[in-house]
Design an enzyme around this catalytic site. Structure first.
Site, PDB file in Angstrom:
ATOM      1  N   LYS A   1      47.086  53.742 -24.700  1.00 13.02           N
ATOM      2  CA  LYS A   1      46.480  54.295 -23.489  1.00 13.02           C
ATOM      3  C   LYS A   1      46.754  53.426 -22.261  1.00 13.02           C
ATOM      4  O   LYS A   1      46.755  53.916 -21.140  1.00 13.02           O
ATOM      5  CB  LYS A   1      44.967  54.447 -23.668  1.00 13.02           C
TER       6      LYS A   1
HETATM    7  C1  LIG Z   1      44.651  58.256 -28.235  1.00 14.78           C
HETATM    8  C2  LIG Z   1      45.312  57.753 -29.454  1.00 14.78           C
HETATM    9  C3  LIG Z   1      46.084  58.586 -30.263  1.00 14.78           C
HETATM   10  C4  LIG Z   1      46.232  60.060 -29.992  1.00 14.78           C
HETATM   11  O1  LIG Z   1      46.956  60.313 -28.795  1.00 14.78           O
HETATM   12  P1  LIG Z   1      46.826  61.751 -28.087  1.00 14.78           P
HETATM   13  O2  LIG Z   1      47.553  61.602 -26.800  1.00 14.78           O
HETATM   14  O3  LIG Z   1      45.361  61.978 -27.896  1.00 14.78           O
HETATM   15  O4  LIG Z   1      47.439  62.732 -29.002  1.00 14.78           O
HETATM   16  C5  LIG Z   1      46.724  58.031 -31.362  1.00 14.78           C
HETATM   17  N1  LIG Z   1      46.578  56.723 -31.655  1.00 14.78           N
HETATM   18  C6  LIG Z   1      45.834  55.886 -30.905  1.00 14.78           C
HETATM   19  C7  LIG Z   1      45.696  54.469 -31.318  1.00 14.78           C
HETATM   20  C8  LIG Z   1      45.183  56.370 -29.770  1.00 14.78           C
HETATM   21  O5  LIG Z   1      44.445  55.541 -29.023  1.00 14.78           O
END
Ligand SMILES: *Cc1c(COP(=O)(O)O)cnc(C)c1O
Length: 503
Positions: free
Chosen positions: A116
């Protein structure tokens, strides 16, 4: 390049407006009206550039109200040498090769140790600049529903940004110890963190209903503020995510792993469908991609959807070792459906309305055919997640977190069943140290105590260093300890905005 709501409102808006507003007034997500073209020549030019230059260039293709100088500056602040914490080891989105044709794209070298950060280190800069560009003088309040990683990444991105407040809601029992402490120990005067009695979908639905509350909107306007979103539905979150897909392709070319124009696969551990949607857009603008493999955990609603064309959220919700993927309603799927249906906004609106009334919808044959052209999918059980972590460590001396393990297992299954041997990048979305208890359990080690104590244990056992931002947590205390019922989320927002700050 202009943007419009994919629910069919006719108004066109600029990229700055799309980022500033987050969601359209008709409840739809903003989508670009047309797409730029990424040529082989452009890719070749980017090969010799560092990550921050690649990212600024790719964003410039979509964000026409920003000059390349502005984007270069934000990109340096987010990913480059100016950054004091996170990405400071000179790695922003490195590839790790495990065996012939399989590479992990590590997206967790930022300040919160999950992917993120790739978007949320830059998105706040895009948002504050966008607000200025559109002449917005009210204060922005960012509301975030998080399944664990977004919350902390958004807090880090927005902390002490002038003219912005941020409030994060997380599912009380749905995040790891480390994730929880990361959020509740957040410093800064403009932040608030609240636990919700419910799961992520409840928290997300609560935030959505606050956004669509007309009387609250008026009240906030009178008080001089307005609500905005940093969730992955905001266009300013998606664009920076295209950069690492294209950057990893550049690195494969640079390292002589692939030939020019060679099509590769990406395998993405998926929850809200934001990360893999960025990969889809990268393909759409011209990145040579063969298949996008969508990996789910036990909450396999997307696997079923991609395999059958039926999206059905009427099912048991499971809490798993990969909590950031414990999601039954993937918001960004709407944007994909819009493209796959040849921009048929009213059809997408009818799917979404069926989803909210009946909890399910079935896409048309042509949408389903398009879906199968580019997407493959699979899911991974809890036992297989654990086994994959331990196998990968013993075979390759490479430690992966549970989300990445889901992707790797689904990738191995995909290769076995299809025989497709295109080179594949598996997206590694979090540092294994964010999920010590699961990772230690997978390695057959005792995992008593709180997450923070386990950091050192795990480091000793694996020989891997604890990432600096997580090692710091040992000296931090929780500042935010409130829990609210889902129905009280709105009150928590007004308390934070209208009382605490004396608007
Ligand atoms: C948010 C997240 C995901 C999923 O990503 P999306 O964009 O919501 O599909 C997968 N792995 C981790 C560690 C995340 O923080």
């Amino acid at each position: 390049m202009l943007y419009k709501s994919k629910r069919g409102e006719d108004k066109r808006i600029s990229s700055a407006e799309a980022i500033a507003f987050g969601l359209s007034n008709d409840g739809g997500l903003f989508v670009p009206e047309s797409f730029p073209c990424l040529t082989a020549e452009m890719i070749n030019k980017l090969i010799s550039e560092p990550y921050e230059r690649r990212a600024a260039y790719i964003m410039s293709l979509f964000l026409k109200d920003f000059t390349i100088e502005e984007l270069d500056l934000y990109s340096d602040n987010a990913y480059g040498k100016r950054k004091s914490q996170g990405f400071c080891d000179g790695k922003t989105a490195p590839l790790h090769k495990v065996d012939k044709g399989t590479y992990f794209l590590e997206l967790w070298h930022g300040p919160t140790c999950a992917f993120k950060d790739m978007a949320l280190q830059i998105m706040p800069q895009l948002l504050t600049a966008s607000l200025k560009k559109i002449g917005e003088t009210r204060e922005a309040c960012i509301l975030v529903a998080t399944s664990g990683d977004t919350g902390k990444a958004a807090l880090e991105g927005f902390v002490d940004v002038p003219g912005v407040k941020i409030m994060v809601f997380y599912p009380r029992d749905g995040v790891s110890d480390i994730q929880k402490l990361q959020m509740t120990s957040q410093s800064g005067e403009n932040v608030n963190v609240v636990a919700v009695e419910g799961n992520f979908d409840d928290a997300q639905a609560g935030v959505k209903s606050i956004f669509s509350n007309e009387s609250l909107r008026l009240k906030l306007t009178e008080a001089g503020c307005f609500l905005s979103s940093a969730n992955s539905i905001n266009w300013g979150r998606l664009v920076p995510q295209l950069a690492y897909y294209i950057s990893s392709y550049c690195d494969l070319l640079k390292n002589g792993e692939i030939e020019q124009g060679e099509k590769i696969n990406f395998c993405v551990p998926t929850g809200n469908f934001g990360n893999i949607l960025a990969a889809y857009y990268a393909e759409k603008i011209g990145l040579p991609i063969n298949k996008l493999i969508c990996a789910s955990n036990r909450n396999d609603v997307l696997t079923q959807f991609i395999n059958t064309g039926v999206y059905d959220k009427n099912r048991q919700f499971y809490t798993t070792a990969s909590p950031s993927m414990d999601i039954l309603v993937s918001s960004n799927l709407e944007r994909l459906l819009y493209e796959l249906s040849d921009k048929d906004g009213s059809m997408v609106a009818s799917y979404m309305s069926r989803l909210s009334t009946e909890g399910s919808y079935t896409v048309s044959d042509s949408v389903r055919a398009e879906l199968g052209r580019i997407f493959a999918s699979g899911f991974c059980s809890e036992e297989d997640t654990m086994r994959t972590i331990s196998d990968t460590f013993s075979k390759h001396k490479y430690l992966i977190d549970p989300h990445t393990a889901v992707a790797y297992k689904v990738l191995k299954d995909y290769k076995e069943t299809t025989g497709d041997d295109a080179k594949t990048v598996a997206v590694s979305t979090a540092s294994p140290f964010k999920f010590c208890d699961s990772v230690l359990a997978a390695l057959g080690q005792p995992h008593e105590g709180t997450g923070v104590m386990m950091l050192d244990t795990m480091s000793k056992i694996t020989g891997c260093a604890v990432p600096a931002p997580l090692a710091d947590l040992k000296n931090k205390e929780s500042r935010f300890n409130d829990t609210v019922a889902i129905n009280d989320m709105e009150k928590a927002v007004t308390d934070f905005l209208l009382e605490r700050f004396g608007h």
